[in-house]
Design an enzyme around this catalytic site. Structure first.
Site, PDB file in Angstrom:
ATOM      1  N   ASN A  21       0.871  -1.170   0.000  1.00 23.01           N
ATOM      2  CA  ASN A  21       0.000   0.000   0.000  1.00 23.01           C
ATOM      3  C   ASN A  21       0.911   1.223   0.000  1.00 23.01           C
ATOM      4  O   ASN A  21       1.473   1.596   1.017  1.00 23.01           O
ATOM      5  CB  ASN A  21      -0.888  -0.036   1.254  1.00 23.01           C
ATOM      6  CG  ASN A  21      -1.840   1.137   1.314  1.00 23.01           C
ATOM      7  OD1 ASN A  21      -1.777   2.053   0.495  1.00 23.01           O
ATOM      8  ND2 ASN A  21      -2.713   1.122   2.305  1.00 23.01           N
ATOM      9  N   ARG A 100      -2.654  -2.129  -3.333  1.00 28.72           N
ATOM     10  CA  ARG A 100      -3.850  -1.313  -3.153  1.00 28.72           C
ATOM     11  C   ARG A 100      -3.734  -0.146  -4.131  1.00 28.72           C
ATOM     12  O   ARG A 100      -2.756   0.590  -4.118  1.00 28.72           O
ATOM     13  CB  ARG A 100      -3.906  -0.778  -1.725  1.00 28.72           C
ATOM     14  CG  ARG A 100      -5.052   0.183  -1.551  1.00 28.72           C
ATOM     15  CD  ARG A 100      -5.058   0.792  -0.170  1.00 28.72           C
ATOM     16  NE  ARG A 100      -6.185   1.685  -0.042  1.00 28.72           N
ATOM     17  CZ  ARG A 100      -6.117   2.887   0.539  1.00 28.72           C
ATOM     18  NH1 ARG A 100      -4.982   3.326   1.039  1.00 28.72           N
ATOM     19  NH2 ARG A 100      -7.182   3.639   0.628  1.00 28.72           N
ATOM     20  N   HIS A 189     -12.616   3.328   0.140  1.00 27.47           N
ATOM     21  CA  HIS A 189     -12.617   2.390   1.270  1.00 27.47           C
ATOM     22  C   HIS A 189     -13.388   1.121   0.927  1.00 27.47           C
ATOM     23  O   HIS A 189     -13.863   0.401   1.812  1.00 27.47           O
ATOM     24  CB  HIS A 189     -13.298   2.988   2.534  1.00 27.47           C
ATOM     25  CG  HIS A 189     -12.545   4.106   3.189  1.00 27.47           C
ATOM     26  ND1 HIS A 189     -13.191   5.159   3.797  1.00 27.47           N
ATOM     27  CD2 HIS A 189     -11.228   4.314   3.360  1.00 27.47           C
ATOM     28  CE1 HIS A 189     -12.289   5.986   4.314  1.00 27.47           C
ATOM     29  NE2 HIS A 189     -11.090   5.486   4.054  1.00 27.47           N
ATOM     30  N   ARG A 250     -10.236  16.680   6.684  1.00 32.92           N
ATOM     31  CA  ARG A 250     -11.087  17.076   5.545  1.00 32.92           C
ATOM     32  C   ARG A 250     -12.447  17.528   6.056  1.00 32.92           C
ATOM     33  O   ARG A 250     -12.981  16.926   6.999  1.00 32.92           O
ATOM     34  CB  ARG A 250     -11.309  15.909   4.580  1.00 32.92           C
ATOM     35  CG  ARG A 250     -10.046  15.410   3.923  1.00 32.92           C
ATOM     36  CD  ARG A 250     -10.395  14.328   2.899  1.00 32.92           C
ATOM     37  NE  ARG A 250      -9.223  13.579   2.514  1.00 32.92           N
ATOM     38  CZ  ARG A 250      -9.126  12.254   2.547  1.00 32.92           C
ATOM     39  NH1 ARG A 250     -10.157  11.509   2.928  1.00 32.92           N
ATOM     40  NH2 ARG A 250      -8.027  11.652   2.177  1.00 32.92           N
ATOM     41  N   GLU A 395      -8.002  -4.885   5.387  1.00 35.94           N
ATOM     42  CA  GLU A 395      -7.941  -4.694   3.931  1.00 35.94           C
ATOM     43  C   GLU A 395      -6.824  -5.524   3.306  1.00 35.94           C
ATOM     44  O   GLU A 395      -6.950  -6.010   2.195  1.00 35.94           O
ATOM     45  CB  GLU A 395      -7.726  -3.210   3.616  1.00 35.94           C
ATOM     46  CG  GLU A 395      -8.936  -2.358   3.925  1.00 35.94           C
ATOM     47  CD  GLU A 395      -8.575  -0.926   4.258  1.00 35.94           C
ATOM     48  OE1 GLU A 395      -8.046  -0.698   5.363  1.00 35.94           O
ATOM     49  OE2 GLU A 395      -8.817  -0.052   3.423  1.00 35.94           O
TER      50      GLU A 395
END
Ligand code: AMP
Length: 412
Positions: A21, A100, A189, A250, A395
């Site tokens: 990743n 990923r 996600h 964010r 993940e």
């Protein structure tokens, strides 16, 4: 319940999968047995390209930390990893490298064997994910150099959401912007939402295809997904990960008029706005203290810090509103899932959110809520509530498993 197998369909052999990743200044890696999910080796290289660059490699219970004073890059991080794998005699066990990749656009709804054409497509999709796809490509190229004989697989964060119907992904903008430029909602996600939905299906003891769920992935980035008959039918993030609920740094959904105001009256440039909405807002922006949920919990609970309390309150309210809005997508609901660093650990956040969801028939058992943290999973609802699970996401395992299945199928 602890970490469980994500799938029934597993490859016949048990060769390990190296999962990569790659972020703009970091590389996260794990070597995973795709059959039982065992992590043989894992680690993180961070602050790459700066003098603080460091790499941590963990094998079983040992921790080998290497701090380099000089700046080093993704390639160097991967070559350090390769040396470690060689020293531990693990290279021969690696069947493939699973990457990923954040944005797969409309083209990639499935894990994909990386070819020149796929690389070009990931590069072209960088327009939609300028912070992520270029970093993912760096990881792919570095691994091709490090492991020239191994196949490489891309597993896309957007893939699980490709089942969204048009009414969920079309923006209220001129349709030509979608047709000509791909401006639509994609969602992110996906690998995490898929994994936790699969785990919830096991708890319900029915196939995922019969499950109706709402999943809240709450980490530094946050998104809420509604899953109907096992498929994502809507999610809070949009064309980029900026849309939806408020996050660590964010702002999430924002009146577009604010952007014009900032430009016209406060002299903001496009770069200033980018930095504002992505790096300086959310929990950090409101609290003025931190984007880290732990710091804010300490500040509000131990020090009575009002700004920290406000930031956390807005955070939870916006997530609860997002969850409640998905009653428009479902006629049945089996339960709610919390995952991600905050969802898996913050009892305060879970309590606040669930308190606002009484109309949907959710209420928590506070003892179970307190007990289910730090990697533990389980149903924290009380007896009169719908199910409400905390599920530790994984993940990496999904990427390993899907890469192994793709490899096996491509060999048949
Ligand atoms: P992630 O991006 O999934 O790694 O999640 C990062 C977020 O999880 C940060 O806001 C952390 O503060 C939060 N987090 C991690 N551990 C805890 C904890 N024990 N309690 C509350 N929040 C936590």
């Amino acid at each position: 319940m602890t970490h469980q197998q994500p799938h029934n369909k597993v490859p016949v052999n048990s060769a390990a999968i190296l999962v990569i990743n790659c972020g703009s200044s970091s590389v996260k890696f794990s070597l995973i047995n795709p059959v039982n999910g065992e992590t043989l080796l894992s680690g993180l290289a961070e602050c790459l390209l700066s003098s603080d660059a460091s790499i941590t490699i963990k094998k079983n219970n040992t921790k080998d930390t290497l701090k380099l004073a000089a700046p080093f890059d993704h390639q160097t991080a991967l070559s350090i990893l390769v040396t470690q794998l060689q020293q531990l005699d693990l290279v021969k066990d690696i069947a493939t490298v699973g990457h990923r990749v954040v944005h797969g656009g409309e083209k990639y709804a499935q894990p994909t064997l990386i070819t020149d054409e796929v690389e070009q497509a990931i590069d072209q999709l960088a327009k939609l994910a300028p912070l992520h796809n270029p970093a993912n490509l760096i990881g792919i190229k570095a691994c091709q150099q490090a492991f020239p004989d191994l196949p490489q697989v891309a597993v896309f964060d957007t893939a699980f959401h490709q089942t969204m119907p048009e009414k969920s992904y079309v923006y209220g903008l001129p349709y030509s912007l979608y047709q000509e430029h791909g401006i639509r909602r994609y969602g992110f996600h996906g690998t995490s939402h898929y994994f936790v939905a699969k785990q919830a299906a096991k708890q319900l003891n029915k196939p995922l295809e019969q499950c109706n769920l709402i999943s809240a992935h709450l980490g530094n980035g946050c998104s809420v997904t509604v899953i109907k008959n096992g498929e994502s039918v809507d999610t809070s993030m949009g064309m980029t990960p900026g849309e939806g609920v408020m996050m660590g740094t964010r702002c999430g959904d924002l009146d577009s008029g604010i952007i014009f105001y900032l430009v016209d009256n406060l002299g903001y440039s496009i770069n200033d706005i980018d930095k504002l909405v992505n790096k300086e807002s959310g929990l950090l922006g409101i609290s003025g203290l931190s984007n880290d949920c732990r710091t804010l919990e300490d500040a509000m609970l131990a020090d009575n810090n009002a700004q920290a309390k406000l930031a956390m309150t807005v955070f939870c309210y916006r997530i609860a509103k997002s969850i409640a809005s998905y009653s428009a997508s479902l006629t049945q609901l089996d339960g709610l899932i919390f995952t991600g660093g905050i969802g898996e650990n913050s009892t305060w956040v879970r309590t606040e959110i669930v308190k606002l969801l009484g109309l949907l028939n959710f209420s928590l058992d506070e003892e179970k809520n307190q007990a289910t943290r730090f990697g533990a999973s389980g149903n924290i609802a009380d007896k009169k509530s719908r199910a409400c699970w905390v599920i530790a996401t994984n993940e990496e395992w999904v990427i390993a498993e899907q890469s192994a299945v793709l490899l096996r199928n491509s060999m048949q």
